[in-house]
Design an enzyme around this catalytic site. Structure first.
Site, PDB file in Angstrom:
ATOM      1  N   CYS A   1      12.835  43.764  63.334  1.00  0.00           N
ATOM      2  CA  CYS A   1      11.530  43.410  62.778  1.00  0.00           C
ATOM      3  C   CYS A   1      10.820  44.671  62.287  1.00  0.00           C
ATOM      4  CB  CYS A   1      10.663  42.693  63.812  1.00  0.00           C
ATOM      5  SG  CYS A   1      10.172  43.747  65.198  1.00  0.00           S
TER       6      CYS A   1
ATOM      7  N   CYS B   1      10.090  47.326  64.837  1.00  0.00           N
ATOM      8  CA  CYS B   1      11.204  48.235  65.137  1.00  0.00           C
ATOM      9  C   CYS B   1      11.147  49.443  64.214  1.00  0.00           C
ATOM     10  CB  CYS B   1      12.540  47.517  64.951  1.00  0.00           C
ATOM     11  SG  CYS B   1      12.775  46.068  66.000  1.00  0.00           S
TER      12      CYS B   1
ATOM     13  N   ASP C   1       2.771  58.235  23.057  1.00  0.00           N
ATOM     14  CA  ASP C   1       2.961  59.439  22.265  1.00  0.00           C
ATOM     15  C   ASP C   1       3.652  58.991  20.973  1.00  0.00           C
ATOM     16  OD1 ASP C   1       3.316  62.314  21.714  1.00  0.00           O
ATOM     17  OD2 ASP C   1       5.440  61.830  21.971  1.00  0.00           O
TER      18      ASP C   1
ATOM     19  N   ASP D   1       8.171  61.286  25.799  1.00  0.00           N
ATOM     20  CA  ASP D   1       9.571  61.688  25.944  1.00  0.00           C
ATOM     21  C   ASP D   1       9.804  63.194  25.959  1.00  0.00           C
ATOM     22  OD1 ASP D   1       9.006  62.160  23.231  1.00  0.00           O
ATOM     23  OD2 ASP D   1      11.135  62.001  22.728  1.00  0.00           O
TER      24      ASP D   1
ATOM     25  N   ASP E   1       4.979  66.244  27.076  1.00  0.00           N
ATOM     26  CA  ASP E   1       4.394  65.004  27.594  1.00  0.00           C
ATOM     27  C   ASP E   1       4.347  64.981  29.121  1.00  0.00           C
ATOM     28  OD1 ASP E   1       4.029  63.889  25.060  1.00  0.00           O
ATOM     29  OD2 ASP E   1       6.065  63.093  25.006  1.00  0.00           O
TER      30      ASP E   1
END
Length: 737
Positions: free
Chosen positions: A13, A16, A420, A632, A636
């Site tokens: 559970c 635990c 961008d 990319d 950036d």
């Protein structure tokens, strides 16, 4: 500092998991610890000098077993380790199945022998004791071990509730054998344990499917590679491939590792890694990805990344890492679970006392057992991590790499997406878009291109490369140019067939040139002396699906912006083609993150026009945007890290992808829509799971306390709730995204 991931055996559970986290966190040298109950895995950040055996010891002292090997660093997980773990889990599942079968048989006999009025058979008390004892202490051994471990660590879990509840029924029945009390509940204790074990067995089988994505990704890897060594081709195991090895790939074979083609050409199916459905043409110099399939033609490539450094291995480890993180929404369930078991123990005692004061001690005993059994917090513990596991795995199968659970959750809240321009909305590579011969010059379009490209063949300018590539792709032969001279900021000139030409910027622009420049294109003219022979326009073109993506985001109620370092005219022209109304132009790379911060606190809806909105203007004006930034490039990276959700294109740099929370490996801008849909579907499933988990406990604990729920039915309901949460999470594999 290093990271270690390791499987944990014996968790039942969420409590635990919290107990293990607390125990491991106390080990000197451990910086942070997170335990995922759903995947049964521990993730620990440790100092370099820490010995793994100390972590293993801490997990053991908490009452569980950690499977730690020297290869457990997150950067170096192996398929072999995964296979060994699968074998261990299969053995555990078989052991649990054996217990369920034997317990079911003994429990059935107990029920038959306990109700002679129904079955016509009566067992004496000693036989009932003999039948019940193996179920209580053999099948239920794990409940007692976990309870003892919890007591040593001053903690309680669902195993504590089960151990106390079933032990109460068992001991009460023994006292009844000696006439100290009346009533026999051996059957109740045995059936409860059997049903809970059955629930765990079914839950374990269902949970095994939440990691199917990882198994599929690992299964993609090639087993051998055909390496060229000393002029001979030999097949070796994938683990023996080294950086710099030359590897031959024939039609239909898998690419062994990542590398660069040095001879030959082909088309390669990369769908299993990137989600890209169409095969990609590969020429000399092209990059190939391990585990992809060569469709036609043979080629030789040089290995550049092997082992854990290959893209497939990095994807697998990033998915595992994402599955180990906790989404913010899970904090609520964690807080509730931490206090839940002690509260339930108090409620069960108060329930017994209440019934006892009303003169019904037997009913008080039954309700005490029912409350203890029904109140298991398993469903709450499974609600979020199972959905996150399935969601991140589904994303990986579609070329969407999710770095952490928080990004997956936050994406569904995003109300603003900032793109961008270069390399994201556009291809990031200038191409020839227009070429027009002057009517007075009578120069054919093909000759116009041929002369311009012949001059530019000596230039290294990106626009020159675009023109030369375009001409060569058209199979037009270049002419020999002499006397080449580059005129800074203006253009190039040279002699072709004894005639002097100039190609570059020019004055006296006509309406056609003005129109092309208004579209954001760079227009250059070819002149001979003072005579204009024609013009060629070059531009970075918009990606095919960019406009479709912008329209879809707008329909979802998301505000779309574009940011670029280009001048306002060029930026506006590209934005108009993409259907973007909001443009931030002439933004320097280091200013992008600052622009996001400014945008985040801007009240972007004008509310002055209505009396109602004027009343609430101050409230609305303090609202902040939730921003996703899509980029990319290296420039950036700050914006990707600054945004609420950073989304990096797979064509980008490693720096950009490292800064982003989500990476689109398939390079398709439409995957932004897929990622958004996946986030919304995952959060919907999580909210459903949490609602039913809370509702289940809120409704059934009072029902049990009022004596309206039999302990056996309580055990069945508890098991069913956990299974339902896992099955509901698995629906994410079928949801359309």
């Amino acid at each position: 500092m290093k990271k270690i991931s390791f499987p944990i055996i014996g968790m039942h559970c969420a409590s635990c998991a919290k107990l293990i986290e607390r125990s491991v966190s106390k080990v000197p040298g451990v910086i942070s610890c997170a335990v995922n109950y759903s995947s049964e895995t521990g993730y620990v950040e440790v100092s370099n000098e820490l010995e793994e055996k100390n972590i293993e010891k801490a997990v053991k002292e908490a009452g569980y077993k950690a499977l730690i090997t020297k290869n457990d660093s997150i950067a170096g997980a192996s398929e072999l380790k995964t296979q060994n773990l699968e074998q261990i889990k299969a053995e555990e599942l078989q052991r649990l199945k054996t217990k369920v079968v034997i317990s079911s048989i003994l429990s059935t006999l107990l029920i038959i022998g306990s109700f002679p009025e129904l079955f016509g058979i009566k067992f004496n008390d000693l036989i009932l004791l003999i039948l019940a004892t193996p179920v209580q202490f053999w099948a239920g051994k794990e409940f007692y071990l976990a309870t003892w471990s919890g007591l040593k660590n001053r903690s309680a879990s669902m195993d504590t509730l089960i151990a106390i509840g079933t032990s109460a029924a068992y001991i009460y029945s023994i006292l009844s054998m000696f006439g100290l009390v009346s009533g026999m509940y051996f059957d109740t204790a045995a059936v409860i344990i059997t049903l809970i074990l059955l629930g765990r067995f079914l839950e374990a089988r269902a949970k095994s499917h939440t990691s199917d994505a990882i198994k599929k990704l690992l299964g993609l890897q090639a087993k051998t590679a055909r390496v060229i060594r000393n002029g001979k081709e030999i097949d070796i195991a994938i683990a023996d491939v080294k950086i710099g090895d030359l590897i031959k790939v024939r039609p239909g074979e898998k690419v062994a590792v990542d590398g660069t083609i040095i001879s030959g050409e082909s088309s390669v199916d990369e769908s299993m890694v990137t989600g890209e459905s169409m095969p990609i043409d590969k020429l000399v110099g092209a990059t190939v990805i391990g585990a992809t399939i060569n469709k036609q033609g043979s080629f030789i490539f040089r290995a550049t990344k092997v082992g854990s450094e290959t893209m497939l291995s990095r994807i697998v480890e990033m998915v595992k890492s994402a599955q180990s993180t906790k989404a913010p929404i899970q904090r609520m369930a964690d807080i509730v679970s931490a206090y839940f078991v002690p509260v339930v123990l108090m409620i069960s005692i108060l329930t017994f006392v209440g019934w006892y004061l009303f003169g019904q001690p037997f009913m008080g005993f039954i309700t005490l057992v029912s409350v203890l059994i029904i109140a298991c917090p398993c469903a709450m513990g499974l609600a979020t991590p199972t959905a996150i596991m399935v969601g991140t795995g589904r994303g990986a199968q579609n070329g969407i790499l999710i770095k952490d659970a928080a990004s997956l959750e936050m994406l569904h809240k995003v109300d603003t997406v900032v793109f961008d321009k270069t390399g994201t909305l556009t291809y990031g590579k200038p191409v020839v878009t227009n070429f027009i011969s002057s009517q007075k010059s009578k120069v054919k379009s093909q000759n116009l291109l041929q002369i311009a490209a012949s001059l530019e063949a000596n230039s290294e300018h990106p626009l020159a490369t675009a023109i030369v590539d375009y001409v060569l792709n058209k199979k037009i032969k270049l002419l020999k140019a002499s006397g080449f001279r580059a005129i800074s900021g203006s253009g190039v000139e040279g002699l072709i067939n004894g005639k002097k030409y100039f190609f570059g910027k020019f004055k006296n622009k006509n309406n056609e040139v003005i129109k092309l420049e208004s579209e954001g294109k760079t227009v250059m003219g070819l002149k001979s002396g003072s005579k204009l022979l024609g013009i060629i326009a070059v531009s970075d073109t918009l990606k095919n699906n960019a406009k479709e993506v912008v329209e879809s985001l707008t329909k979802k109620g998301i505000s779309v912006w574009m940011v670029t370092g280009d001048n306002q005219r060029t930026a506006t022209a590209i934005a108009k083609k993409a259907g973007i109304k909001n443009v931030m132009a002439e933004v320097l790379p280091e200013e992008k993150a600052k622009k996001l911060d400014e945008l985040r606190i801007t009240n972007y809806e004008s509310r002055e026009n209505t009396r109602f909105h004027n009343t609430l203007f101050k409230i609305h004006n303090t609202a902040m945007r939730s921003i996703a930034f899509v980029g990319d490039g290296i420039n950036d990276a700050p914006a990707l890290a600054s945004a609420d959700v950073g989304i990096a294109m797979g064509t980008g740099t490693d720096v950009a992808m490292e800064s982003a929370g989500i990476t689109l490996l398939n390079k398709d801008i439409r995957s932004i829509l897929t990622a958004t849909n996946l986030s919304r579907a995952t959060m919907k499933i999580i909210k459903q799971n949490l609602f039913w988990a809370f509702f289940y406990n809120a409704a059934l604990i009072p029902t049990a306390a009022l004596g309206l729920l039999n302990p056996m039915l309580a055990a069945f309901a508890m098991a069913a709730s956990s299974i339902s949460v896992v099955l509901n999470s698995l629906r994410l594999n079928r949801v359309r995204i």
